[in-house]
Design an enzyme around this catalytic site. Sequence first.
Site, PDB file in Angstrom:
ATOM      1  CG  ASP A 272      -2.017   1.024   1.162  1.00  0.00           C
ATOM      2  OD1 ASP A 272      -2.382   1.437   0.048  1.00  0.00           O
ATOM      3  OD2 ASP A 272      -2.508   1.435   2.232  1.00  0.00           O
TER       4      ASP A 272
ATOM      5  CG  ASN B  56       1.042   4.046   4.264  1.00  0.00           C
ATOM      6  OD1 ASN B  56       0.622   4.504   5.320  1.00  0.00           O
ATOM      7  ND2 ASN B  56       0.347   3.181   3.537  1.00  0.00           N
TER       8      ASN B  56
ATOM      9  CG  ASP C 246      -0.144   1.247   7.835  1.00  0.00           C
ATOM     10  OD1 ASP C 246      -0.205   0.086   8.302  1.00  0.00           O
ATOM     11  OD2 ASP C 246      -1.159   1.897   7.510  1.00  0.00           O
TER      12      ASP C 246
END
Length: 328
Positions: A202, A207, A219
């Site tokens: 992701d 992030n 994360d």
Amino acid sequence: MDADLHPFSTLSPARVVAAIESLGFWLPGEPFALNSYENRVYLVHDDERRRWVAKFYRPERWSDARIQEEHDFLAELAAEEVAVAAPWCDEAGHSIHRAEGFRFALFPQLPGQAPELANPAHLFALGELIGSVHAVGERKPFRHRGAMDMDGMVLDARERLLAGPWLGRLQRQAYERVTTALHEALAAYRWDPEQAIRVHGDCHIGNILGRDEYFALVDFDDCLMAPAVQDLWMLITAQAPEERHMQLSEVIEGYEQHREFDRRELALAEPLRTLRLLRHSAWLVSRWEDPAFPVAFPWLADAGYWDGHIRTLEQQRQALERAPRWLA
């Protein structure tokens, strides 16, 4: 669902503090809730002025084995001096902790700001960061986190949305038509399972934190086995060919400081974008009973949002029909 019945409804600030202090910390202040919806995440500081990010995992989402594999990957990366935040472990070596029916973990806070994707130096640094992650990620596979399955994920997202009351009659017909076409178009894009490595999963700028030309990746909640390009395509945001070429060149040059990048994977960029669009809307509707979601995403209940979503999917269908523009 009534807000009082949702599992996270019992996670009061006092209970967050009590959970963390049960590990031997003392927190002189209140926890500060960070912008997170899948889990509940808080910034705290202890009596030694150390700042921690406490992640309370959504109940029943991941198994202990999957969470532990995320933590083990982070520890492996940190041991290689890759810029990530590895979870804190107690004296017994445990990184998954329990309190009040929740599983949670503590991570050292990594300060900074999101990168500027128009800045060549930032792009090179991001490519270098992700290349260093993948150089470790390719050493062995995940056993519990699973692998990206384009076909299965598309069908799952489609079914989750169609199972609810979100679409009007005409919208439902249009959505069924365009997602059927997308499913057929995506069938042409396959990758050898041997190409899949451990990736962040992701890798958007929310992030990535840092300053100047030093960034860290945070994360890893969605880490899985996937082609390397899964962690790169979201960094390429330019529409003009010249600017897109610049972004790609800088990212790949930085990446290849640590690991060779197979440029044939760039053909997967638009398919992966399509998959993300489908999965994002399905994720929102599947979490609607969490009281945080209607507050954060009120527009989801508007018919206009779904009209726009269907138009975007149609544009993606057309993009998939064209020659892979990323390879130009």
